[in-house]
Design a protein around this motif. Structure first.
Motif, short mmCIF file in Angstrom:
data_model
loop_
_atom_site.label_atom_id
_atom_site.label_comp_id
_atom_site.label_asym_id
_atom_site.label_seq_id
_atom_site.Cartn_x
_atom_site.Cartn_y
_atom_site.Cartn_z
N LYS A 107 0.84 -1.20 -0.16
CA LYS A 107 0.01 -0.14 0.10
C LYS A 107 1.01 1.24 -0.01
O LYS A 107 2.03 1.25 0.60
N CYS A 108 0.37 2.23 -0.71
CA CYS A 108 0.94 3.68 -0.94
C CYS A 108 0.10 4.76 -0.29
O CYS A 108 -1.35 4.38 -0.81
N LYS A 109 0.26 5.78 -0.01
CA LYS A 109 -0.67 6.92 0.38
C LYS A 109 -0.15 8.07 -0.20
O LYS A 109 1.31 8.40 -0.21
N VAL A 110 -1.06 8.92 -0.53
CA VAL A 110 -0.80 10.38 -1.10
C VAL A 110 -1.61 11.17 -0.22
O VAL A 110 -2.84 11.19 0.18
N THR A 111 -1.15 12.49 0.20
CA THR A 111 -1.77 13.64 0.92
C THR A 111 -1.65 14.92 0.27
O THR A 111 -0.64 15.20 -0.11
N LEU A 112 -2.88 15.41 -0.02
CA LEU A 112 -2.80 16.79 -0.54
C LEU A 112 -4.10 17.75 -0.03
O LEU A 112 -4.69 17.22 0.78
N ARG A 113 -4.11 18.84 -0.69
CA ARG A 113 -5.14 19.91 -0.16
C ARG A 113 -6.07 19.91 -1.43
O ARG A 113 -5.32 20.12 -2.47
N GLY A 114 -7.39 19.91 -1.19
CA GLY A 114 -8.31 20.12 -2.37
C GLY A 114 -9.60 20.68 -2.00
O GLY A 114 -10.00 20.48 -0.87
N PRO A 115 -10.51 21.19 -2.91
CA PRO A 115 -11.79 21.81 -2.46
C PRO A 115 -12.70 20.44 -2.17
O PRO A 115 -13.88 20.50 -3.08
N TRP A 116 -12.35 19.68 -1.40
CA TRP A 116 -13.18 18.33 -1.51
C TRP A 116 -13.44 18.06 -0.09
O TRP A 116 -12.58 18.16 0.84
N GLN A 117 -14.68 17.56 0.45
CA GLN A 117 -15.15 17.23 1.76
C GLN A 117 -15.41 15.96 1.93
O GLN A 117 -16.28 15.46 0.89
N GLN A 118 -14.86 15.10 2.82
CA GLN A 118 -15.22 13.91 2.87
C GLN A 118 -16.60 13.44 3.21
O GLN A 118 -17.08 14.12 4.28
N VAL A 119 -16.96 12.43 2.86
CA VAL A 119 -18.46 11.76 3.26
C VAL A 119 -17.98 10.39 3.85
O VAL A 119 -18.12 9.55 3.11
N PRO A 120 -18.12 10.32 4.99
CA PRO A 120 -17.83 9.11 5.89
C PRO A 120 -19.28 8.52 6.07
O PRO A 120 -20.47 9.03 5.79
N PRO A 121 -19.31 7.23 6.38
CA PRO A 121 -18.11 6.37 6.75
C PRO A 121 -17.84 5.22 5.85
O PRO A 121 -17.10 4.46 5.92
N ILE A 122 -18.90 5.01 4.62
CA ILE A 122 -18.92 3.82 3.93
C ILE A 122 -18.20 4.21 2.74
O ILE A 122 -18.19 5.22 2.20
N ARG A 123 -17.14 3.17 2.12
CA ARG A 123 -16.30 3.09 1.30
C ARG A 123 -17.11 2.86 -0.07
O ARG A 123 -18.00 1.73 0.13
N LEU A 124 -17.09 3.37 -1.08
CA LEU A 124 -17.84 3.18 -2.34
C LEU A 124 -17.02 2.59 -3.35
O LEU A 124 -15.70 2.68 -3.39
N SER A 125 -17.82 1.98 -4.46
CA SER A 125 -17.00 1.51 -5.54
C SER A 125 -17.68 2.11 -6.84
O SER A 125 -17.25 1.73 -7.84
N ASP A 126 -18.77 2.69 -6.67
CA ASP A 126 -19.78 3.34 -7.80
C ASP A 126 -20.51 4.19 -7.22
O ASP A 126 -21.21 4.19 -6.15
N ILE A 127 -20.54 5.14 -7.86
CA ILE A 127 -21.91 6.41 -7.92
C ILE A 127 -22.39 7.11 -8.97
O ILE A 127 -21.90 7.00 -9.98
#
Length: 1120
Positions: A867-887
């Motif tokens: 596993k690898c991880k990336v961290t950055l800043r952007g105009p996005w707000q997290q919607v917890p808690p369920i992880r999604l595969s399609d929307i």
């Protein structure tokens, strides 16, 4: 910092110098000296006298200029006289040079001019080979020519010794006449000279070159100029195709010449090995009908003054492209322009009317940038205040060697301030020949101008400075600073804010100054100031640390020109393809209407030949970070390069450098197209395989039935953030999720670099993904399963396809922005299952693997994950808690109004979810509603009229019935037959159509959809080569193509548009391929921009049908 001089000549031929350490003009000590023109270089200044002789003024220095004269005394041995100067007829001369070919007796040496004196008499050099000798300086050899040594041997038949005498240059600090070439024919009287070329050597200033132009239009080059021979040795003629009137040489390898017909010549091939160059290239004058009058060259800039006194700047000039790429018009009426050591610009400004011929020298010092603009409201000199001419207000006009100058609106305002007599007076003629001085002297107005006080510019009159460029200014200033940024409005604002501070603030990107109130030195003999005819700043060195007492800030600036230079790596276009170190430059200018015009240059060297590429910023269609050999790389797309499927790929040394260049280029692209602020509600959203988010602002022509905008002309800009999938609709709602399934909602703010006030809108965003490598083994009867495969097998460590070798040691994160957060481990969650050790078995490579071993299984593999991880800043707000595969968000028209927007999604485990409470005011919604299913799903989409379609993990298709605003979850699932022998994997539902993609990348269309039978009747194959499909609110169809026909080497993933889609042809007719190579997902579900339709003519007569007219069904009825 060394003291340097600014040189000027007045109409009487008197020469003046202005020192960077002084406060006033000082006239040359030689009161009888009269020069027509001067040209300054590093530590020297050349001039043409009224007697047509060339003069040189070397700056005084602590190190004297000494030249060593040497000659060799040669002798031969004979049995009678031993060693004597009686030589054989075939021997060299008794006194000769080191080669023995040229006779050089002691009495033949003479001083080259009166500027030299002998330091002493001739003496013998007692050193042999750099070491003292006891032989009286003699060196012995068998014969001429041979290797000499200080040791005398039995067979030493010849000997020699060196005589030395030094001469010293005694004319430093004075104007010395250059002697004529005797016995060579000297050039005809010169009318112009130019000094340059000293920066071509590794040791700056050691080897300057001097060029001259005769009155017959011939070009001459002064040879033999050396640090110990400042005068040079002789003139050599350089062939020219046409007669030359004036020329200018830069400190580097730039040389421009002005022809008598008004066009210009550029000398190419200037190098240390070929100082006179190889060929001439003609460049047209900036104006169509207006000829050039004067040209000035710097390190990487070219300025031209035309006969209407307008100043023009040549863009894109450097050693790789000495001819440049186009002209920029600079407002104002100037007569002479010259360029300094750091590309500062010195301008002899024509001010006033024909009754006022006094000229004022105005200096512009742009400390970090070679790209400048000149504009002043008021000029100062000698305590006199003179209103600027009507063209002094700056105007920028882009030209490709054809456009003439244009007047700005401000010039009209300044013109109104002049008196009627000044307005009606004609412009004086400024001749380009030697009669120039006489013309000015004869027309000079003897009346002196009354002294006026200079009014200070009020703080409220200063225009509000525009926002500074995105990138910060470096703290250090100098020649090696990669940033070359000049923002004139910003510089003026900074000056006004720091008026009480020092002259130059620390870290200032640029400064703009003019000559302040100066007083001429005593003894000049005139009450008023000199009337200047010529100026040369080639020897004046001013940088950011300079504290110049005679510089004062200028008035308000009205525009800006800036450039950034740097070093990147370029993925070469031709084979063998490899990374090449290149120099890059982004040059931006401002047009007269305020629009920005920029060019991006890439300079490289091929077979010792300097070449370059250029990209017009208004032609750039996308700037996309790419994955290339663990480099911080990005691709620059244009319409032409998109058609060729070969973008311009560049790489930076650090992540910060790459982001800086991307932000700068993207900002320039957006300004050229007038794009500001956040994406519109109609924007097309897309993601790349790297996770970058791209948007396109649609136009009416994008979905027009005719004259549709081509995909390769679409401009994509990047939005900060990182997502795997993104979906939107026309109400401004944008949802997405990352590789780890975390859901994110767009917060409605957009910016390449957030300001402190926007920091609350920029959220920290993280994403985690897994990187896989496969361990492959083959069975043999002796050892069982082992990593010794057949020669035709895949690598024993490879990717999933087996075509590329990937080991745990050479596998890196997807890009340098990612970092490892775990170690390598066996992955047991692999499709098809595994045994207890993680192995999958098959009969051979490549076939379908399964999780248990059989008698026919001769190969096996297992997957390792990290596993690898990336961290950055952007105009996005997290919607917890369920992880999604399609929307999926329900598409609608822009004029639709809904209290709640239906949002359907799938969890990472395949559960169907419905988001409640989603609205434009609350885009994140309130809670998830679970919708029951019999099996896990892998794709879901909601279309017009709440049509919900989904695909199960086994490929079965389902339709959700009875979904409505009052019943958002619906009631039951209806099974829809799949295409024969095909397994669907993804679908998209539009306003009235349904498209789907199967596992073999085939695109299918669902026929027979009606309001009464929304499930449709059958599947129809449309195309292959499709990985993702998106259907919009207008039933437009966009896909991500697996590849572009005819370009098999391109990376999969290209944006593709289905053309010809309409009510009568819902399946479309053909494909239009756009930007591609690594694009993962696209969403057009927010684009409801329809092309305006022409009104239908009113029917004549009664209607043919007796039926009453049926009311139209608008977008709200269908979309809600």
């Amino acid at each position: 910092m060394p003291i340097t001089l600014l040189w000027a000549v007045d109409v009487y031929g008197r020469v003046y110098g202005l020192s960077t350490a002084g406060q006033c003009w000082e006239r040359a000590d030689d009161m009888l000296l009269e020069l027509k023109r001067v040209t300054a270089g590093k530590d020297r200044c050349w001039g043409i006298g009224c007697d047509h002789h060339v003069y040189l003024n070397m700056m005084p220095s602590e190190t004297p200029i000494r030249y060593r004269e040497e000659t060799y005394e040669n002798q031969r041995w004979n049995p009678v006289d031993s060693f004597t100067d009686t030589l054989l007829p075939t021997d060299r001369w008794p006194w000769s040079d080191v080669t023995g070919m040229n006779p050089q007796p002691l009495h033949s040496f003479e001083l080259p001019s009166r500027s030299w004196d002998w330091e002493g008499d001739w003496y013998v050099d007692q050193n042999c080979g750099g070491e003292p000798s006891q032989t009286g300086g003699w060196e012995y050899a068998v014969d001429f020519p041979a290797n000499f040594s200080p040791d005398k041997k039995w067979n030493s038949c010849v000997r020699r010794r060196r005589w030395i005498r030094y001469r010293r240059y005694t004319a430093q600090g004075t104007w010395a006449k250059i002697p004529l070439d005797n016995p060579r024919k000297p050039p005809l009287p010169l009318c112009d000279i130019s000094c340059g070329g000293w920066e071509m050597s590794d040791q700056s200033g050691r080897y300057p070159y001097l060029w001259g132009v005769s009155q017959q239009g011939e070009v001459w080059f002064r040879e033999g100029i050396h640090p110990r021979v400042p005068e040079g040795s002789r003139w050599e003629e350089v062939e020219v195709p046409k007669e030359v009137a004036q020329l200018s040489a830069g400190p580097g390898d730039l040389l421009w010449a002005l022809l008598w017909d008004g066009n210009l010549l550029v000398r190419t091939g200037l190098t240390l090995d070929s100082p006179t160059g190889t060929s001439w290239v003609e460049v047209e004058s900036p104006g169509k009908e207006i000829e050039a009058l004067h040209v000035a060259v710097g390190v990487s800039v070219v300025w031209v003054v035309t006969k209407d006194y307008k100043v023009w700047f040549r863009r894109g000039v450097n050693s790789h492209n000495p001819c440049g790429s186009g002209w920029i018009s600079i407002g104002g009426e100037m007569m002479v322009v010259d360029v300094g050591l750091n590309d500062q610009v010195c301008i002899n400004n024509r001010v006033g009317s024909c009754n006022e011929t006094d000229l004022i020298i105005s200096l512009i010092f742009f400390l970090l940038s070679p790209y400048v603009l000149f504009n002043r409201k008021k000029c100062e000199f000698g305590g006199q205040l003179t209103e600027a001419s009507q063209g002094s207000v700056l105007s920028c006009t882009d030209s490709d060697s054809e456009l003439g100058p244009t007047d700005s609106q401000n010039s009209t305002k300044d013109k109104d301030t002049l008196s009627a007599s000044q307005q009606d007076a004609p412009k004086p003629f400024i001749p380009a020949s030697d009669s120039f001085i006489n013309s000015l002297v004869s027309d000079r107005d003897k009346t002196s101008t009354p002294q006026l006080s200079i009014a200070e510019v009020q703080q409220e009159e200063v225009e509000e400075p525009s926002p500074a460029p995105i990138l910060p200014t470096p703290e250090t200033a100098g020649h090696d600073v990669p940033w070359m940024n000049v923002d004139l409005e910003g510089a003026e604002a900074a000056r006004c804010a720091q008026a009480a501070g020092p002259l130059l603030g620390e870290g200032s990107a640029a400064a703009t100054y003019a000559l302040g109130t100066l007083e001429t030195s005593h003894g000049v003999g005139e009450e008023d100031g000199p009337v200047w005819t010529w100026i040369s700043g080639g020897g004046c060195d001013v940088d950011a640390s300079s504290q110049i007492s005679w510089l004062s800030p200028t008035g308000i600036w009205t525009t800006s020109v800036w450039v950034r230079k740097g070093a990147l790596r370029w993925w070469r276009d031709w084979k063998p393809q490899r990374w090449v170190d290149v120099a890059v430059a982004l040059e931006q200018s401002t047009k007269s209407d305020g629009r920005k015009d920029s060019i991006f240059f890439v300079y490289y060297t091929q077979y010792d030949e300097k070449k370059y590429l250029h990209v017009f910023i208004n032609e750039v269609t996308a700037l996309v970070p790419v994955l290339r050999d663990c480099h911080y790389a990005f691709a620059v797309y244009t319409a032409q390069r998109t058609k060729q499927r070969w973008p311009l790929v560049l790489a930076a040394q650090t992540e910060k450098d790459m982001n800086d260049w991307l932000c700068l280029l993207s900002d320039c692209c957006c300004k050229c197209r007038g794009l500001t602020g956040p994406p519109s509600r109609q924007a097309l959203w897309s993601t790349t395989s790297k996770g970058d988010i791209m948007v396109h602002e649609p136009s009416f022509s994008l979905e027009a039935p005719a004259n549709t905008l081509a995909c390769d002309l679409m401009f994509w800009r990047q939005v900060p953030g990182h997502l795997r999938c993104v979906e939107s609709n026309s109400l401004g709602l944008v949802w997405g999720f990352g590789w780890d399934g975390t859901a994110w909602v767009y917060s409605g703010r957009y910016g390449q670099q957030p300001t402190p006030g926007d920091a609350v809108q920029m959220h920290q965003q993280t994403d985690v993904r897994s990187v896989h490598v496969y361990e492959n083994q083959r069975w043999n009867p002796m050892t069982g399963y082992t990593d010794k495969g057949l020669p035709t097998d895949r690598p024993m460590w490879s990717d999933e396809s087996g075509l590329k070798e990937c080991t745990k040691g050479n596998t890196h994160p997807p890009s340098p922005e990612w970092s490892w957060v775990s170690e390598w481990a066996v992955d047991y969650n692999v499709p098809g299952g595994t045994d207890k050790e993680g192995w999958q078995y098959a009969a051979d490579f490549p076939v379908t693997f399964h999780g248990h071993k059989t008698m026919k299984d001769f190969v096996r593999r297992r997957r390792w994950t990290r596993k690898c991880k990336v961290t950055l800043r952007g105009p996005w707000q997290q919607v917890p808690p369920i992880r999604l595969s399609d929307i999926s968000l329900m598409p609608c028209l822009a004029q639709s109004s809904m209290e709640q927007v239906p949002v359907w999604a799938l969890s990472d485990k395949g559960d169907v979810l419905c988001r409640l409470g989603v609205s434009p005011k609350n885009p994140a919604g309130s809670s998830w509603l679970h919708v029951g299913t019999d099996q896990p799903f892998k794709s879901i989409s909601i279309g017009g009229a709440n049509q919900v379609w989904a695909i199960a993990k086994d490929g079965a298709v389902f339709y959700r019935g009875s979904v409505s605003p009052l019943n958002p979850a619906g009631e039951c699932w209806y099974h829809i037959p799949s295409p024969p022998r095909q397994t669907l994997r993804q679908l998209s539902v539009g306003r009235t159509s349904v498209f789907s993609v199967d596992e073999n990348s085939n695109l299918w269309y669902r026929q027979g959809l009606t309001p009464s039978y929304p499930q449709g009747s059958a599947w129809e194959l449309i195309s292959n080569n499709v990985t993702k499909v998106s259907v919009g609110p207008l039933d437009q169809v966009w896909t991500i193509a697996d590849g572009v026909p005819g370009f098999p080497a391109e990376i999969s993933g290209a944006v593709c548009h289905r053309l010809g889609v309409g009510p009568m042809q819902p399946k479309g007719q053909s494909w239009d391929y756009g930007v591609g190579g690594g694009w993962e997902h696209i969403s057009v579900r927010g684009n409801s921009v329809e092309a305006p339709r022409a009104p239908h003519p009113a029917p004549v007569g009664p209607p043919r049908s007796p039926l009453p007219p049926r009311p139209q069904v608008n977008g709200n009825a269908v979309g809600v």
